[in-house]
Design an enzyme around this catalytic site. Structure first.
Site, PDB file in Angstrom:
ATOM      1  N   GLU A  28     -29.069  20.427 -27.526  1.00  0.00           N
ATOM      2  CA  GLU A  28     -29.727  21.838 -27.800  1.00  0.00           C
ATOM      3  C   GLU A  28     -29.875  21.810 -29.381  1.00  0.00           C
ATOM      4  O   GLU A  28     -29.115  22.750 -29.852  1.00  0.00           O
ATOM      5  CB  GLU A  28     -28.464  22.767 -27.392  1.00  0.00           C
ATOM      6  CG  GLU A  28     -28.217  22.960 -26.064  1.00  0.00           C
ATOM      7  CD  GLU A  28     -26.835  24.125 -25.429  1.00  0.00           C
ATOM      8  OE1 GLU A  28     -27.104  24.314 -24.394  1.00  0.00           O
ATOM      9  OE2 GLU A  28     -26.281  24.209 -26.382  1.00  0.00           O
ATOM     10  N   GLU A  53     -28.446  20.694 -17.443  1.00  0.00           N
ATOM     11  CA  GLU A  53     -27.540  21.848 -17.372  1.00  0.00           C
ATOM     12  C   GLU A  53     -28.212  23.304 -16.682  1.00  0.00           C
ATOM     13  O   GLU A  53     -29.099  23.690 -17.043  1.00  0.00           O
ATOM     14  CB  GLU A  53     -26.884  22.545 -18.716  1.00  0.00           C
ATOM     15  CG  GLU A  53     -25.882  21.650 -19.242  1.00  0.00           C
ATOM     16  CD  GLU A  53     -25.095  22.319 -20.480  1.00  0.00           C
ATOM     17  OE1 GLU A  53     -25.014  23.539 -20.447  1.00  0.00           O
ATOM     18  OE2 GLU A  53     -24.942  21.562 -21.373  1.00  0.00           O
TER      19      GLU A  53
END
Length: 505
Positions: free
Chosen positions: A186, A395
């Site tokens: 991220e 995820e």
């Protein structure tokens, strides 16, 4: 502040429950499609000061408040064999895990910690022995505190060399067993949502330092260069010499956004937000976080608005960054509305995109509407606009209150509907190759400790950190093993008490 928390918190959930229909099975997916689960080192391992491990910035942040911390977490450092056995019994194809930089190289650079090295070799060996493919993330937000203290971490170009050296140790020591590597988790969220003044200074604890008008851009720039440097190292030193034959990618937090109204202004604001939040990092209009990785530079809209505050790639750097990923890792949770911000503040990243991000429907920090079409839309957008790259969804999941019933029917509905969305995307030509549920067990959740994502309940009050299967664990196992009617299977195989049991407090 509420909007900021909404954006930086991954602990977004939905409030649905109920029985799902069995209208597809694992056998409907192409041969080789990977199903797994996931956790990160900091949230699972514990043992933060054991066997030579030194603090990371998330340790520092967790200890800056008066609440819980990750000192023990799930005690995975000591219970990894038990956990791998649970994964094997469930039927996982793969596990997404991360390496704690400060456990392997405690000061960020310098000598390798032999005990840390031994732990990760044992963990990876245990996974492989049980037929579980490790997908390794090198950096899951837990920068060594020593590098933060020395030069500010990601805001200094020194981090590029240090990260590449850390990656080199991982490739050398684990590369024979690991084929899938994600460099940085991220980067768009680390650089933006935590705004440099939080994550990038003194382990998130000193918000008085930092310049939010420049440092998020500098941090993301250095992350992209560190990723590209690491990818080149792997290809030239390991892959070209036929020592290893794996793949290197990067993982992006991927919002799906829809205009707040049908106005032209909100439509344009939505595209701007996509450029800033996603295109910044990799691709053309939406995943602009992907733009540099495809085209070697940032989106034009960012260049125009941010101007001289946006770092520039040299010709060599542009070449290095372009096409540096073998696959794209996606992390997907929220869908948001986007509205035009007609009179933005000037000069900081949060306002540069001239758009307001608004929670979708009845969403809140820990409740979000069930919107599987958003994941399907995201995958279709990438297919249509960015060359249909190989994708692993690393995820996706739903939190519930940690002290609620083990009968987490809402999580089953969530998984069932989002996996169905992935199947629809694959049938429509998306190169999505894997789905990893977050998370295998309840973890130490930094932003919302009372809400967890696990298929297994972990009793954090128990010194032994006992694991107990939730109904979702049984459903996912049933699905992974190709059962065509999981609802009946669950009813027949599970103990009556599981569906009504309250977890211990």
């Amino acid at each position: 502040m509420e909007l900021f928390l909404f954006l930086v918190t991954i602990c977004l959930s939905l409030a649905f429950s109920g029985k799902c229909s069995d209208d597809y099975s694992r056998n409907d997916f192409p041969e080789g499609f990977v199903f797994g689960s996931a956790f990160s080192a900091f949230q699972w391992e514990g043992a933060i000061a054991e066997d030579g491990r030194m603090p990371s910035i998330v340790d520092t942040f967790a200890h800056s408040g008066n609440g819980s911390n990750g000192d023990i977490a799930c005690d995975g450092y000591h219970k990894y064999k038990e956990d791998v056995r649970l994964m094997y019994d469930m039927g996982l194809d793969a596990l997404r895990l991360s390496i704690s930089w400060s456990r392997l190289i405690p000061n960020g650079r310098g000598p390798v910690n032999s005990k840390g090295l031994h732990f990760y070799k044992n963990l990876i060996h245990e996974l492989k022995t049980h037929g579980i493919e490790p997908h390794v993330t090198l950096h899951h937000n837990d920068l060594p505190q020593a590098l933060e203290d020395e030069y500010g971490g990601w805001i200094d170009r020194k981090i590029i060399g240090d990260f590449t050296a850390f990656a080199d140790v991982c490739f050398k020591e684990f590369g024979n067993a690991v084929k899938f590597w994600s460099t940085i988790n991220e980067p768009n969220i680390v650089a933006w949502a935590l705004l440099a003044t939080v994550l990038l200074h003194v382990g998130w604890s000193n918000c008085s330092k930092g310049n939010s008008s420049t440092e998020p851009y500098i941090a993301l720039h250095n992350m992209l260069l560190a990723h590209a440097s690491t990818a080149r190292l792997y290809k030239q030193k390991y892959k070209a010499s036929h020592k290893h034959n794996g793949f290197v990618g990067i993982t992006c937090f991927a919002f799906w956004m829809v205009p707040f109204t049908s106005s032209e202004e909100d439509e344009m604001a939505t595209q701007r937000a996509k450029d800033f939040l996603l295109g910044w990092f990799v691709v053309h209009n939406y995943l602009e976080v992907l733009h540099p990785l495809m085209f070697g530079d940032y989106p034009n809209v960012m260049r125009r608005i941010v101007g001289k505050r946006l770092p520039k790639f040299s010709e060599e750097e542009s070449y290095l960054v372009k096409d540096s990923s073998d696959f794209l890792g996606l992390i997907h949770y929220p869908t948001t509305y986007t509205a035009d911000l007609s009179s933005p503040r000037q000069g900081d990243y949060a306002s540069d995109m001239h758009a307001s991000i608004i929670p979708f429907g009845n969403s809140s920090l820990v409740n979000v509407d069930l919107l599987p079409w958003s994941l399907e839309g995201l995958l279709e957008y990438i297919k249509q606009n960015y060359g249909n790259p190989p994708i692993y969804i690393l995820e996706n999941g739903r939190p519930t209150n940690h002290q609620s019933s083990l009968n987490d029917a809402g999580r089953i509905e969530y998984l069932h509907s989002y996996i169905a969305a992935v199947l629809n995307s694959v049938r429509n030509g998306s190169e999505t190759r894997g789905y990893f549920q977050w998370s295998f067990m309840d973890l130490f959740e930094l932003m919302e400790p009372n809400y967890t994502y696990g298929l297994y309940y972990v009793n954090f009050s128990d010194p032994e950190r006992k694991r107990s299967p939730k109904t979702s664990a049984l459903w996912y196992s049933c699905f992974l093993n190709g059962t065509t009617n999981c609802s009946e299977e669950l009813s027949a195989s599970s103990s009556p008490g599981l569906f009504s049991e309250k977890v211990p407090i």
